[in-house]
Design a protein around this motif. Structure first.
Motif, PDB file in Angstrom:
ATOM      1  N   GLY A  69       0.782  -1.228   0.000  1.00 60.42           N
ATOM      2  CA  GLY A  69       0.000   0.000   0.000  1.00 60.42           C
ATOM      3  C   GLY A  69       0.813   1.276   0.000  1.00 60.42           C
ATOM      4  N   LYS A  70       0.316   2.263   0.755  1.00 59.75           N
ATOM      5  CA  LYS A  70       0.954   3.580   0.795  1.00 59.75           C
ATOM      6  C   LYS A  70       2.373   3.489   1.346  1.00 59.75           C
ATOM      7  N   ARG A  71       2.578   2.632   2.355  1.00 56.70           N
ATOM      8  CA  ARG A  71       3.930   2.492   2.909  1.00 56.70           C
ATOM      9  C   ARG A  71       4.892   2.036   1.822  1.00 56.70           C
ATOM     10  N   MET A  72       4.495   1.048   1.034  1.00 55.57           N
ATOM     11  CA  MET A  72       5.360   0.557  -0.050  1.00 55.57           C
ATOM     12  C   MET A  72       5.623   1.674  -1.046  1.00 55.57           C
ATOM     13  N   ALA A  73       4.607   2.429  -1.398  1.00 58.05           N
ATOM     14  CA  ALA A  73       4.786   3.530  -2.349  1.00 58.05           C
ATOM     15  C   ALA A  73       5.784   4.553  -1.809  1.00 58.05           C
ATOM     16  N   ASP A  74       5.679   4.873  -0.512  1.00 57.92           N
ATOM     17  CA  ASP A  74       6.606   5.829   0.089  1.00 57.92           C
ATOM     18  C   ASP A  74       8.022   5.267   0.162  1.00 57.92           C
ATOM     19  N   LEU A  75       8.148   3.990   0.518  1.00 55.04           N
ATOM     20  CA  LEU A  75       9.465   3.352   0.564  1.00 55.04           C
ATOM     21  C   LEU A  75      10.116   3.371  -0.819  1.00 55.04           C
ATOM     22  N   ILE A  76       9.330   3.094  -1.835  1.00 53.14           N
ATOM     23  CA  ILE A  76       9.846   3.103  -3.208  1.00 53.14           C
ATOM     24  C   ILE A  76      10.365   4.497  -3.574  1.00 53.14           C
ATOM     25  N   LYS A  77       9.636   5.528  -3.181  1.00 63.17           N
ATOM     26  CA  LYS A  77      10.077   6.898  -3.484  1.00 63.17           C
ATOM     27  C   LYS A  77      11.428   7.206  -2.833  1.00 63.17           C
ATOM     28  N   VAL A  78      11.603   6.753  -1.584  1.00 67.11           N
ATOM     29  CA  VAL A  78      12.877   6.988  -0.902  1.00 67.11           C
ATOM     30  C   VAL A  78      13.996   6.239  -1.616  1.00 67.11           C
ATOM     31  N   VAL A  79      13.725   4.999  -2.019  1.00 71.18           N
ATOM     32  CA  VAL A  79      14.728   4.210  -2.748  1.00 71.18           C
ATOM     33  C   VAL A  79      15.057   4.879  -4.082  1.00 71.18           C
ATOM     34  N   GLN A  80      14.046   5.382  -4.770  1.00 69.04           N
ATOM     35  CA  GLN A  80      14.294   6.072  -6.040  1.00 69.04           C
ATOM     36  C   GLN A  80      15.189   7.298  -5.831  1.00 69.04           C
ATOM     37  N   LEU A  81      14.948   8.032  -4.756  1.00 67.86           N
ATOM     38  CA  LEU A  81      15.813   9.179  -4.450  1.00 67.86           C
ATOM     39  C   LEU A  81      17.240   8.716  -4.190  1.00 67.86           C
ATOM     40  N   GLY A  82      17.387   7.614  -3.483  1.00 66.36           N
ATOM     41  CA  GLY A  82      18.711   7.069  -3.217  1.00 66.36           C
ATOM     42  C   GLY A  82      19.428   6.656  -4.481  1.00 66.36           C
ATOM     43  N   ILE A  83      18.704   6.047  -5.399  1.00 65.31           N
ATOM     44  CA  ILE A  83      19.297   5.640  -6.677  1.00 65.31           C
ATOM     45  C   ILE A  83      19.737   6.864  -7.467  1.00 65.31           C
ATOM     46  N   LEU A  84      18.927   7.901  -7.463  1.00 61.97           N
ATOM     47  CA  LEU A  84      19.309   9.146  -8.144  1.00 61.97           C
ATOM     48  C   LEU A  84      20.592   9.718  -7.550  1.00 61.97           C
ATOM     49  N   GLU A  85      20.703   9.658  -6.224  1.00 61.04           N
ATOM     50  CA  GLU A  85      21.917  10.152  -5.563  1.00 61.04           C
ATOM     51  C   GLU A  85      23.133   9.307  -5.948  1.00 61.04           C
ATOM     52  N   LEU A  86      22.964   7.994  -6.009  1.00 61.74           N
ATOM     53  CA  LEU A  86      24.068   7.121  -6.430  1.00 61.74           C
ATOM     54  C   LEU A  86      24.509   7.443  -7.853  1.00 61.74           C
ATOM     55  N   ARG A  87      23.540   7.610  -8.731  1.00 62.93           N
ATOM     56  CA  ARG A  87      23.874   7.936 -10.126  1.00 62.93           C
ATOM     57  C   ARG A  87      24.581   9.274 -10.223  1.00 62.93           C
ATOM     58  N   ALA A  88      24.105  10.245  -9.456  1.00 63.86           N
ATOM     59  CA  ALA A  88      24.712  11.582  -9.492  1.00 63.86           C
ATOM     60  C   ALA A  88      26.158  11.552  -9.000  1.00 63.86           C
ATOM     61  N   SER A  89      26.434  10.646  -8.069  1.00 66.50           N
ATOM     62  CA  SER A  89      27.799  10.554  -7.545  1.00 66.50           C
ATOM     63  C   SER A  89      28.687   9.660  -8.394  1.00 66.50           C
ATOM     64  N   GLY A  90      28.096   9.000  -9.401  1.00 63.93           N
ATOM     65  CA  GLY A  90      28.871   8.127 -10.275  1.00 63.93           C
ATOM     66  C   GLY A  90      29.169   6.768  -9.673  1.00 63.93           C
ATOM     67  N   GLU A  91      28.509   6.405  -8.566  1.00 62.83           N
ATOM     68  CA  GLU A  91      28.784   5.137  -7.900  1.00 62.83           C
ATOM     69  C   GLU A  91      28.102   3.943  -8.559  1.00 62.83           C
ATOM     70  N   VAL A  92      27.073   4.168  -9.325  1.00 59.93           N
ATOM     71  CA  VAL A  92      26.342   3.066  -9.929  1.00 59.93           C
ATOM     72  C   VAL A  92      27.100   2.547 -11.138  1.00 59.93           C
ATOM     73  N   ILE A  93      27.262   1.245 -11.201  1.00 58.65           N
ATOM     74  CA  ILE A  93      27.857   0.627 -12.381  1.00 58.65           C
ATOM     75  C   ILE A  93      26.806  -0.252 -13.029  1.00 58.65           C
ATOM     76  N   GLU A  94      26.909  -0.403 -14.301  1.00 56.18           N
ATOM     77  CA  GLU A  94      25.957  -1.222 -15.026  1.00 56.18           C
ATOM     78  C   GLU A  94      26.145  -2.684 -14.677  1.00 56.18           C
ATOM     79  N   ALA A  95      25.083  -3.447 -14.750  1.00 58.11           N
ATOM     80  CA  ALA A  95      25.130  -4.868 -14.399  1.00 58.11           C
ATOM     81  C   ALA A  95      26.149  -5.613 -15.247  1.00 58.11           C
ATOM     82  N   ASP A  96      26.274  -5.260 -16.516  1.00 58.67           N
ATOM     83  CA  ASP A  96      27.234  -5.930 -17.396  1.00 58.67           C
ATOM     84  C   ASP A  96      28.664  -5.718 -16.918  1.00 58.67           C
ATOM     85  N   GLU A  97      28.941  -4.556 -16.353  1.00 58.26           N
ATOM     86  CA  GLU A  97      30.280  -4.272 -15.854  1.00 58.26           C
ATOM     87  C   GLU A  97      30.540  -4.968 -14.522  1.00 58.26           C
TER      88      GLU A  97
END
Length: 88
Positions: free
Chosen positions: A48-76
Motif C-alpha cells: 500500500g501507501k507504505r510501499m509507495a513511500d518506501l519506493i520513493k525513498v529508494v528512487q531518491l537514493g538511486i538518483l543520488e548514487l547515479r549523481a555521484s557516479g557510484e552506480v555501475i551497469e550490471a554488465d560491468e
C-alpha cells in the motif's frame, strides 16, 4: 559475499542516500517513513501507501548514487561467463 548479502548492503546504501535526500530537500511527505530504516525484507514485504513511500525513498537514493557516479551497469559488475570465449 553472497548475492543476498550484497543486495542488503546495496539496499542499506541506497536507503541511507534516499533518507538523506528527504531530509536535505525537506520532503515532508516522506519524512515519517525515513524515521526508521527498514530491512530489505521489510521493504520487500510492505504494501500500500507504505510501499509507495518506501519506493520513493529508494528512487531518491538511486538518483543520488547515479549523481555521484557510484552506480555501475550490471554488465560491468558481473561479466558474462561467455565473454571472451569463442564458439567454433
Amino acid at each position: 559475499m553472497t548475492i543476498k548479502e550484497s543486495d542488503r548492503k546495496l539496499f542499506d546504501r541506497v536507503w541511507a542516500l534516499g533518507a538523506k535526500a528527504v531530509k536535505d530537500n525537506r520532503i515532508s511527505a516522506l519524512r515519517n517513513v525515513t524515521l526508521s530504516t527498514p530491512t530489505l525484507e521489510e521493504y520487500q514485504n510492505s504494501h500500500g501507501k507504505r510501499m509507495a513511500d518506501l519506493i520513493k525513498v529508494v528512487q531518491l537514493g538511486i538518483l543520488e548514487l547515479r549523481a555521484s557516479g557510484e552506480v555501475i551497469e550490471a554488465d560491468e559488475a558481473q561479466p558474462s561467463p561467455r565473454r571472451g570465449t569463442s564458439r567454433t
